[in-house]
Design a protein around this motif. Structure first.
Motif, short mmCIF file in Angstrom:
data_model
loop_
_atom_site.label_atom_id
_atom_site.label_comp_id
_atom_site.label_asym_id
_atom_site.label_seq_id
_atom_site.Cartn_x
_atom_site.Cartn_y
_atom_site.Cartn_z
N UNK A 86 -60.65 9.79 6.98
CA UNK A 86 -59.39 10.49 7.27
C UNK A 86 -59.67 11.91 7.77
N UNK A 87 -60.59 12.60 7.13
CA UNK A 87 -60.94 13.96 7.57
C UNK A 87 -61.50 13.95 8.99
N UNK A 88 -62.34 12.98 9.28
CA UNK A 88 -62.99 12.90 10.60
C UNK A 88 -61.97 12.75 11.72
N UNK A 89 -61.10 11.74 11.63
CA UNK A 89 -60.15 11.49 12.72
C UNK A 89 -59.02 12.52 12.75
N UNK A 90 -58.62 13.02 11.58
CA UNK A 90 -57.58 14.06 11.57
C UNK A 90 -58.09 15.33 12.25
N UNK A 91 -59.33 15.68 12.01
CA UNK A 91 -59.90 16.85 12.68
C UNK A 91 -59.92 16.69 14.18
N UNK A 92 -60.30 15.51 14.64
CA UNK A 92 -60.36 15.26 16.09
C UNK A 92 -58.98 15.36 16.73
N UNK A 93 -57.99 14.66 16.16
CA UNK A 93 -56.66 14.65 16.77
C UNK A 93 -55.96 15.99 16.63
N UNK A 94 -56.16 16.68 15.51
CA UNK A 94 -55.54 17.98 15.34
C UNK A 94 -56.12 19.01 16.31
N UNK A 95 -57.42 18.95 16.55
CA UNK A 95 -58.04 19.86 17.53
C UNK A 95 -57.49 19.60 18.93
N UNK A 96 -57.34 18.33 19.28
CA UNK A 96 -56.80 17.99 20.60
C UNK A 96 -55.36 18.45 20.74
N UNK A 97 -54.57 18.28 19.67
CA UNK A 97 -53.16 18.69 19.73
C UNK A 97 -53.03 20.20 19.85
N UNK A 100 -55.18 22.29 21.02
CA UNK A 100 -55.71 22.76 22.30
C UNK A 100 -54.67 22.63 23.41
N UNK A 101 -53.84 21.58 23.33
CA UNK A 101 -52.79 21.37 24.33
C UNK A 101 -51.47 22.02 23.93
N UNK A 102 -51.47 22.81 22.88
CA UNK A 102 -50.23 23.38 22.38
C UNK A 102 -49.63 24.39 23.34
N UNK A 103 -50.42 24.94 24.24
CA UNK A 103 -49.90 25.94 25.17
C UNK A 103 -48.92 25.34 26.18
N UNK A 104 -48.90 24.02 26.31
CA UNK A 104 -47.97 23.37 27.22
C UNK A 104 -46.69 22.93 26.52
N UNK A 105 -46.56 23.19 25.22
CA UNK A 105 -45.36 22.81 24.49
C UNK A 105 -44.22 23.79 24.78
N UNK A 106 -43.04 23.46 24.27
CA UNK A 106 -41.86 24.28 24.52
C UNK A 106 -41.54 25.25 23.38
N UNK A 107 -42.31 25.18 22.32
CA UNK A 107 -42.00 25.99 21.14
C UNK A 107 -42.77 27.32 21.17
N UNK A 108 -42.19 28.33 20.57
CA UNK A 108 -42.79 29.64 20.39
C UNK A 108 -43.00 30.35 21.73
N UNK A 141 -56.26 28.84 22.17
CA UNK A 141 -57.59 29.43 22.27
C UNK A 141 -58.39 29.27 20.98
N UNK A 142 -57.73 29.32 19.84
CA UNK A 142 -58.42 29.21 18.54
C UNK A 142 -58.14 27.87 17.88
N UNK A 147 -64.72 16.02 19.18
CA UNK A 147 -63.74 16.65 20.08
C UNK A 147 -64.43 17.39 21.22
N UNK A 148 -65.50 18.13 20.91
CA UNK A 148 -66.21 18.86 21.96
C UNK A 148 -66.82 17.90 22.97
N UNK A 149 -67.35 16.78 22.50
CA UNK A 149 -67.93 15.81 23.43
C UNK A 149 -66.88 15.14 24.30
N UNK A 150 -65.75 14.73 23.69
CA UNK A 150 -64.70 14.06 24.47
C UNK A 150 -64.06 15.01 25.46
N UNK A 151 -63.82 16.25 25.06
CA UNK A 151 -63.22 17.22 25.98
C UNK A 151 -64.14 17.53 27.16
N UNK A 152 -65.44 17.37 26.97
CA UNK A 152 -66.38 17.61 28.07
C UNK A 152 -66.41 16.46 29.07
#
Length: 458
Positions: A30-41, A43-51, A61-62, A243-248
């Protein structure tokens, strides 16, 4: 207590290091896959409509740092003893039987220095290719770097650090490809203003030395933060690495071609090499690359890892053998350093320029046809069509009709090569009257001469 009494763990519920703990494996997954999907989400948060935009950009960025902090907190609150990062308590050499500096020979005879030159040559090839490949990827034209590249300087620093690390018995200092690509991606500058629905444009890279200096400074200070780092679960780190490998992989042609195996032709994207190379040849090229990759991985993970640099060098000869299966034009599209997006843009520009030239040529031909053949009214119901004299010009309000030059070569023209008058069948009824077209053609016996005309009466 069992360890204090120097006992052994025996029984089906015990492992080599102690009793098995329920739910650790499941919680680690659970920790492994949650970390991967949360990092991806994030990272793409700058394209969302909130905030606001500044908040979204900061979160993006962080993204990795925030993900690690969140997952460490969740793991601590759950209380399940997941495997943690193992760090030493003190800053000292790993073994108590060695110091900070290593004797190059040790207990080995002197001639081992000469024998070691052979594996050293293999390692040199591997380090050189690793360094140069990483530098070429970073210094691509698509990154729009303004400062010059320093291939020789980078290689010099790596060589010096290799010598220092070897004397101190530390892991070798080599190019970190994934880390370098992630660093460049995090420094991208995009346009802030864009129309609704329009993607922001890439403007360049923030070229500075602050981030690089701070990265390695914090890495050096990490040896003094062992009391904090020991709380990071290993599954969280593995999720970050995934996440770093897939994003590359984004934008890598090899990965895009692998996805084509299970994709129907109508759903395939408009890739530049699919325009010029048959699909079956694209699959063959991909299979060759995939086979080489699997072979290198098997060798690296086996006892024959010492020949890994030679296998990397052998890829050069395998690439040369591909000239027998593919043409140079096909290989230029499948194996080119120029990125996919840039090649597609240049190809579209060439096609547009070619279409423009063809359009201009077609317009010139039509204008030439109009100059060669003019149709104008001389009387109220008579049309004069010049047959051989096409140099005359029509009035500004004349009716201009384009007639092909091929008309003079048709069987109808040859059949009426002398004066004749004939009527055509009724073509249209208007009330009770039938309108019949009668045509009289005046030509010379041999061929249409100067000033000959075809008169049409209705």
């Amino acid at each position: 207590m069992c360890k204090l009494l120097d006992g052994d763990f025996v029984g089906p519920a015990c492992g080599h290091h102690g009793p098995y703990i329920p739910d650790v494996l499941f919680w680690s997954i659970i920790l492994f896959f949650t970390t991967f999907f949360l990092s991806s989400f994030l990272k793409q948060f700058k394209t969302e409509r909130y905030f606001p935009t500044k908040v979204r950009s900061t979160i993006s960025d962080f993204a990795v740092f925030l993900t690690i902090m969140i997952m460490v907190l969740v793991d601590y609150l759950m209380g399940i003893p997941s495997p943690k990062l193992h760090v030493p308590d003190r800053f000292e050499p790993t073994s108590k039987h060695r110091g900070w500096l290593m004797d190059p020979l040790g207990e080995n005879p002197w001639w081992t220095l000469l024998v070691a030159a052979v594996p050293a040559l293999l390692c040199t090839i591997l380090v050189f290719m690793d360094q140069q490949i990483t530098a070429v990827i970073i210094n691509r034209k698509e990154h729009k770097l303004k400062k010059g590249c320093g291939y020789h300087l980078d290689l010099l620093i790596v060589a010096i650090m290799l010598g220092v690390c070897s004397i101190m018995g530390l892991p070798w200092f080599v190019a970190a490809t994934v880390l370098s690509i992630s660093h460049v991606n995090s420094l991208k500058v995009e346009s802030g203003c864009s129309a609704p629905g329009e993607q922001p444009k890439f403007l360049g890279i923030r070229e500075q030395r602050v981030t690089g200096f701070m990265i390695f400074t914090l890495m050096g200070c990490s040896v003094f933060m062992t009391s904090v780092l020991k709380f990071i679960p290993m599954p969280v780190l593995y999720g970050v690495f995934l996440y770093m490998g897939v994003s590359s992989l984004k934008g890598i042609q090899f990965f895009d071609r692998i996805k084509l195996f299970g994709m129907p032709a109508k759903h395939q994207p408009d890739l530049i090499y699919l325009r010029y190379v048959p699909l079956w040849k694209v699959h063959v090229f991909t299979l060759v690359q995939l086979t080489c990759l699997v072979l290198l991985w098997v060798i690296k993970a086996s006892a024959a890892a010492v020949v890994f640099p030679m296998m990397v060098l052998a890829l050069v000869f395998i690439r040369k053998l591909l000239d027998l299966l593919f043409t140079k034009r096909e290989l230029s599209w499948l194996d080119d350093l120029m990125p996919e997006s840039k090649k597609k843009t240049e190809d579209d520009k060439k096609k547009k320029a070619q279409e423009k030239l063809e359009e201009e040529s077609r317009l010139e031909e039509e204008e030439e046809e109009e100059r060669k053949m003019k149709v104008r009214f001389e009387g109220s119901n008579r049309l004069n069509i010049p047959v051989n004299s096409f140099s005359g010009s029509s009035d500004s309000d004349a009716l201009v009709v384009n007639i092909s030059d091929e008309m003079v070569q048709t069987a109808v023209w040859k059949a009426v090569n002398s004066s004749a008058e004939f009527c055509v069948q009724p073509v249209r009824r208007s009330g009770s009257q039938e309108k019949v077209a009668c045509v009289r053609v005046d030509v010379s016996p041999d061929s249409p001469g100067e000033g000959s005309t075809t008169e049409t009466f209705l």
